[in-house]
Write a protein that holds these residues in place. Structure first.
Motif, PDB file in Angstrom:
ATOM      1  N   LEU A  60      42.473  35.982  41.916  1.00 40.45           N
ATOM      2  CA  LEU A  60      42.009  37.174  41.206  1.00 40.45           C
ATOM      3  C   LEU A  60      42.265  37.042  39.710  1.00 40.45           C
ATOM      4  N   ILE A  61      43.467  36.590  39.358  1.00 35.12           N
ATOM      5  CA  ILE A  61      43.812  36.437  37.935  1.00 35.12           C
ATOM      6  C   ILE A  61      42.893  35.415  37.273  1.00 35.12           C
ATOM      7  N   GLU A  62      42.681  34.299  37.949  1.00 36.99           N
ATOM      8  CA  GLU A  62      41.826  33.252  37.388  1.00 36.99           C
ATOM      9  C   GLU A  62      40.415  33.775  37.157  1.00 36.99           C
ATOM     10  N   ALA A  63      39.884  34.554  38.121  1.00 43.06           N
ATOM     11  CA  ALA A  63      38.535  35.092  37.972  1.00 43.06           C
ATOM     12  C   ALA A  63      38.454  36.064  36.799  1.00 43.06           C
ATOM     13  N   LEU A  64      39.457  36.939  36.649  1.00 41.39           N
ATOM     14  CA  LEU A  64      39.468  37.892  35.533  1.00 41.39           C
ATOM     15  C   LEU A  64      39.543  37.165  34.197  1.00 41.39           C
ATOM     16  N   GLU A  98      52.222  46.118  39.417  1.00 39.54           N
ATOM     17  CA  GLU A  98      53.077  45.342  40.306  1.00 39.54           C
ATOM     18  C   GLU A  98      53.394  46.143  41.565  1.00 39.54           C
ATOM     19  N   GLY A  99      53.100  45.548  42.712  1.00 42.67           N
ATOM     20  CA  GLY A  99      53.387  46.210  43.979  1.00 42.67           C
ATOM     21  C   GLY A  99      52.385  47.268  44.363  1.00 42.67           C
ATOM     22  N   GLY A 100      51.289  47.384  43.630  1.00 41.13           N
ATOM     23  CA  GLY A 100      50.309  48.438  43.887  1.00 41.13           C
ATOM     24  C   GLY A 100      49.179  48.039  44.810  1.00 41.13           C
ATOM     25  N   GLY A 101      49.214  46.811  45.343  1.00 39.99           N
ATOM     26  CA  GLY A 101      48.155  46.364  46.223  1.00 39.99           C
ATOM     27  C   GLY A 101      48.225  47.027  47.584  1.00 39.99           C
ATOM     28  N   ALA A 102      47.181  46.825  48.377  1.00 45.56           N
ATOM     29  CA  ALA A 102      47.178  47.323  49.756  1.00 45.56           C
ATOM     30  C   ALA A 102      48.074  46.418  50.594  1.00 45.56           C
ATOM     31  N   PHE A 103      48.504  46.915  51.739  1.00 46.94           N
ATOM     32  CA  PHE A 103      49.381  46.111  52.592  1.00 46.94           C
ATOM     33  C   PHE A 103      48.680  44.858  53.096  1.00 46.94           C
ATOM     34  N   TYR A 104      47.344  44.850  53.047  1.00 48.74           N
ATOM     35  CA  TYR A 104      46.583  43.729  53.593  1.00 48.74           C
ATOM     36  C   TYR A 104      46.082  42.774  52.530  1.00 48.74           C
ATOM     37  N   GLY A 105      46.384  43.022  51.234  1.00 50.12           N
ATOM     38  CA  GLY A 105      45.940  42.075  50.219  1.00 50.12           C
ATOM     39  C   GLY A 105      45.913  42.658  48.816  1.00 50.12           C
ATOM     40  N   PRO A 106      45.899  41.806  47.777  1.00 52.24           N
ATOM     41  CA  PRO A 106      45.803  42.278  46.390  1.00 52.24           C
ATOM     42  C   PRO A 106      44.399  42.786  46.095  1.00 52.24           C
ATOM     43  N   LYS A 107      44.245  43.500  44.972  1.00 48.83           N
ATOM     44  CA  LYS A 107      42.931  44.073  44.684  1.00 48.83           C
ATOM     45  C   LYS A 107      42.722  44.246  43.184  1.00 48.83           C
ATOM     46  N   ILE A 108      41.462  44.436  42.824  1.00 45.81           N
ATOM     47  CA  ILE A 108      41.057  44.772  41.460  1.00 45.81           C
ATOM     48  C   ILE A 108      40.321  46.106  41.524  1.00 45.81           C
ATOM     49  N   ASP A 109      40.752  47.041  40.700  1.00 48.78           N
ATOM     50  CA  ASP A 109      40.062  48.326  40.575  1.00 48.78           C
ATOM     51  C   ASP A 109      39.442  48.417  39.194  1.00 48.78           C
ATOM     52  N   LEU A 110      38.258  49.004  39.127  1.00 43.18           N
ATOM     53  CA  LEU A 110      37.536  49.090  37.868  1.00 43.18           C
ATOM     54  C   LEU A 110      37.075  50.524  37.628  1.00 43.18           C
ATOM     55  N   LYS A 111      37.444  51.066  36.474  1.00 50.26           N
ATOM     56  CA  LYS A 111      36.958  52.373  36.055  1.00 50.26           C
ATOM     57  C   LYS A 111      35.891  52.191  34.986  1.00 50.26           C
ATOM     58  N   ILE A 112      34.935  53.137  34.957  1.00 47.99           N
ATOM     59  CA  ILE A 112      33.910  53.125  33.917  1.00 47.99           C
ATOM     60  C   ILE A 112      34.130  54.307  32.989  1.00 47.99           C
ATOM     61  N   TYR A 147      34.778  49.143  30.497  1.00 51.91           N
ATOM     62  CA  TYR A 147      35.478  49.084  31.773  1.00 51.91           C
ATOM     63  C   TYR A 147      36.988  49.055  31.557  1.00 51.91           C
ATOM     64  N   ILE A 148      37.698  49.733  32.446  1.00 53.68           N
ATOM     65  CA  ILE A 148      39.156  49.699  32.470  1.00 53.68           C
ATOM     66  C   ILE A 148      39.543  49.038  33.777  1.00 53.68           C
ATOM     67  N   VAL A 149      40.182  47.876  33.697  1.00 48.54           N
ATOM     68  CA  VAL A 149      40.401  47.020  34.861  1.00 48.54           C
ATOM     69  C   VAL A 149      41.895  46.948  35.183  1.00 48.54           C
ATOM     70  N   LYS A 150      42.214  47.063  36.477  1.00 47.71           N
ATOM     71  CA  LYS A 150      43.609  46.988  36.923  1.00 47.71           C
ATOM     72  C   LYS A 150      43.722  46.036  38.106  1.00 47.71           C
ATOM     73  N   LEU A 151      44.701  45.146  38.029  1.00 48.78           N
ATOM     74  CA  LEU A 151      45.013  44.215  39.117  1.00 48.78           C
ATOM     75  C   LEU A 151      46.267  44.709  39.829  1.00 48.78           C
ATOM     76  N   SER A 152      46.176  44.907  41.143  1.00 46.18           N
ATOM     77  CA  SER A 152      47.312  45.396  41.923  1.00 46.18           C
ATOM     78  C   SER A 152      47.818  44.281  42.837  1.00 46.18           C
ATOM     79  N   THR A 199      35.690  48.532  43.337  1.00 41.33           N
ATOM     80  CA  THR A 199      36.944  47.965  43.842  1.00 41.33           C
ATOM     81  C   THR A 199      36.651  46.650  44.532  1.00 41.33           C
ATOM     82  N   ILE A 200      37.583  45.711  44.392  1.00 38.55           N
ATOM     83  CA  ILE A 200      37.484  44.397  45.034  1.00 38.55           C
ATOM     84  C   ILE A 200      38.832  44.154  45.697  1.00 38.55           C
ATOM     85  N   GLN A 201      38.835  43.987  47.019  1.00 34.40           N
ATOM     86  CA  GLN A 201      40.089  43.861  47.754  1.00 34.40           C
ATOM     87  C   GLN A 201      40.052  42.624  48.639  1.00 34.40           C
ATOM     88  N   LEU A 202      41.118  41.850  48.580  1.00 32.45           N
ATOM     89  CA  LEU A 202      41.262  40.744  49.518  1.00 32.45           C
ATOM     90  C   LEU A 202      42.002  41.232  50.755  1.00 32.45           C
TER      91      LEU A 202
END
Length: 569
Positions: A369-373, A384-398, A344-349, A410-413
């Motif tokens: 999100l950071i604590e969970a990762l 940095e700054g790549g989240g949605a306007f409504y919340g931070p998110k985690i994207d996962l590539k396989i 998995y390739i994981v990105k936090l926005s 994808t996991i979005q708050l």
């Protein structure tokens, strides 16, 4: 190299006009407006011309010009596409010259001269159609794709991987294995699941549902359409209208095909007042949505106009964020690893400049999100700054079997929809508070995941997932009744078995079974019928010889129960 290609094209085809020519991950392309279509013979001629240019060691020089000077140069060349590109550029305007005659608008940077390019390490790969600016109402152009490397060995490895990707192409396999089709008579981008593909989809869905029940989710079923006002409240009409189909009039009201499931889950939450004791609430749905995709971007199962999201939403308290995200990560790993995706390739926005919600809430959500990762132990990068306007998110590539990366999970708050729909719960002190909403998809969409999975396995699916697990091959008509009885007993045990009724010789029956990549073939002759056995040959285990029927039934049932890759005998 893209500039060299454009220069070569315009040398051979003076009427060709250039548009854009960027580099891509493994190569480059240029879009041309040319009166005649480019042929394979043209590509060979262009490549030869490119080699001549490379060997001349022509310098590439960067020049800064005023907007007026750039416009004068473009008008002198009669290149209308460049004029439109120029309108969108900010000063300073830069262009690159290639030798004394050819130039194009470009930000660069580039190699010093064409002598740094290896004439034995590039290839022109294909020609495709492309609309100017991706707009199907505008001119249709011709896109020439190429690839360039430092050494011939790198080029050869790229071509090997490309051929392997073609061999695994889910569109070709979908047709060859009779899994699905896109029927243009019904409309572009709409998937028809054939019986074999539908059976596999059902198996995937059953596994997905069971995994969610065990993880504490409940299932929802929601409509395919809703009053247009719902999409105004959710904000989709403001932010997503270009990707939505037009509304339809019903009983003097405007209805909209749903592009998302989230507002429906929100309405379900708001159907009554909730208590903090009920949270977290976890709801999942295999919800079919409809989105308008431009004709030029649709691609097999990967980009379609109607697809089923494995959507889920968690409504939770602020101090539950870390635990809930960790649970989602665990569930994601459990589900994806079942299909042999383990890298998995994981990105936090994080928060973008324009965002809703208070700083303190964003900080708390991002920290969760950071604590969970970190609790999960997964490495990740931060956008940095790549989240949605409504919340931070985690994207996962396989990563698939040949090293390609695919965006799936994808996991979005979300602080936006709870605010827009005035979602509340009664807190321990009796006050009304807003829940945190977590959007979550693991497959992304069943259609796209099915395409990725098909390419990962190259159509050679594991035993538990195969549409047809065992095909019985009667050597003569006399043993067909026994073969049909074996089929009946296997099916009663939950094994997907079929009898070859073609009457073909055994050799052709075997070839047909192998062509469909059926995991196990069972040859039945007079000896097997008399002994109550089946001579089994499996795709990955080779010849097993005569296997007693009760043992075959037991082994196949055990493989299904364990969701095994192969039949163990």
């Amino acid at each position: 190299m893209s500039h060299v290609m454009a220069m070569a094209v315009q040398a051979l085809f003076p009427k060709a006009q250039v548009t854009i020519g960027p580099w891509t991950e493994n190569g480059f392309y240029y879009d041309f407006d040319n009166p005649e279509p480019f042929t394979e013979a043209d590509l060979k001629a262009i490549r030869k011309q490119m080699v001549r240019i490379i060997k001349r060691r022509l310098p590439l020089e960067r020049i800064e010009v005023s907007r007026e000077e750039a416009r004068r140069r473009i008008e002198a060349q009669n290149e209308p596409y460049k004029l439109e590109i120029l309108e969108g550029l900010q000063e300073p305007i830069t262009l690159y010259t290639l030798g004394e005659q050819w130039w194009d608008l470009c930000a660069g940077p580039h190699v010093a001269d064409t002598g740094e390019l290896n004439p034995a390490a590039f290839e022109l790969e294909s020609v495709a159609g492309a609309y100017w600016r991706g707009d199907e109402t505008r001119a249709q152009l011709q896109r020439i794709y190429g690839t360039a490397w430092e050494t011939p060995e790198q080029l050869a490895e790229h071509q090997r991987r490309r051929q392997e990707a073609l061999r695994r192409d889910h569109r070709r396999l979908g047709t060859g294995l009779d899994l699905f089709s896109i029927e243009e008579e019904a409309g572009a981008g709409l998937v028809f699941w054939h019986p074999r593909g539908a059976r596999m989809r059902l198996l995937i869905e059953e596994f997905w549902r069971q995994a969610h029940f065990e993880a504490g989710y409940e299932l929802l079923y929601t409509p395919h359409v809703a009053d247009l006002g719902l999409w105004k409240t959710s904000g989709h009409l403001d932010f997503y209208a270009e990707s939505m189909f037009g509304p339809m009039a019903v009983d003097e009201r405007q209805y909209q095909l749903k592009p998302m499931n989230c507002p429906f889950h929100v309405l379900t939450y708001s159907s009554r007042l909730r208590s903090y004791r009920e949270l977290p609430i976890r709801w999942a749905e295999l919800g079919t949505v409809y989105r308008y995709e431009r004709p030029g971007v649709m691609h097999g199962l990967m980009r379609v106009r109607g697809f089923t999201q494995d959507d889920a939403h968690v409504f939770c308290l602020h101090d539950q964020i870390s635990d809930e995200i960790l649970a989602v990560l665990d569930l994601t790993e459990r589900i994806l690893s079942q299909f042999d995706f383990r890298n998995y390739i994981v990105k936090l926005s994080t928060r973008p400049e324009k965002a809703i919600g208070e700083d303190a809430v964003w900080d708390l959500a991002t920290k969760g999100l950071i604590e969970a990762l970190e609790r999960k132990g997964w490495a990740y990068t931060v956008d940095e700054g790549g989240g949605a306007f409504y919340g931070p998110k985690i994207d996962l590539k396989i990563e698939d079997a040949i090293g390609r990366e695919w965006q799936c999970s994808t996991i979005q708050l979300d602080f936006n929809l709870p605010e827009r729909f005035n979602l509340e719960y009664v807190a321990a002190d009796g006050s009304r508070q807003r829940p945190i909403m977590i959007h979550r998809a693991i497959f992304g969409s069943l259609e796209r995941f099915f395409g990725i999975m098909t390419e990962n396995y190259a159509g050679d699916f594991p035993f538990w997932l195969a549409a047809e697990q065992i095909r019985l091959l009667p050597v003569t008509d006399e043993v067909r009744p026994y073969a049909e009885d074996v089929q009946r007993q296997l099916r009663q045990a939950g094994v997907r078995a079929a009898v070859d009724l073609s009457g073909d010789r055994l050799g052709k029956q075997i070839r047909n079974g192998e062509k469909l990549r059926i995991p196990a073939l069972g040859v039945i002759g007079a000896k097997e019928a008399e002994a109550g056995s089946v001579s089994v040959r499996s795709r990955h285990g080779g010849e097993h010889g005569a296997v007693p029927l009760n043992r075959l039934i037991e082994a196949a049932g055990a493989a299904n129960a364990a969701r095994a890759t192969a039949l163990a005998l």
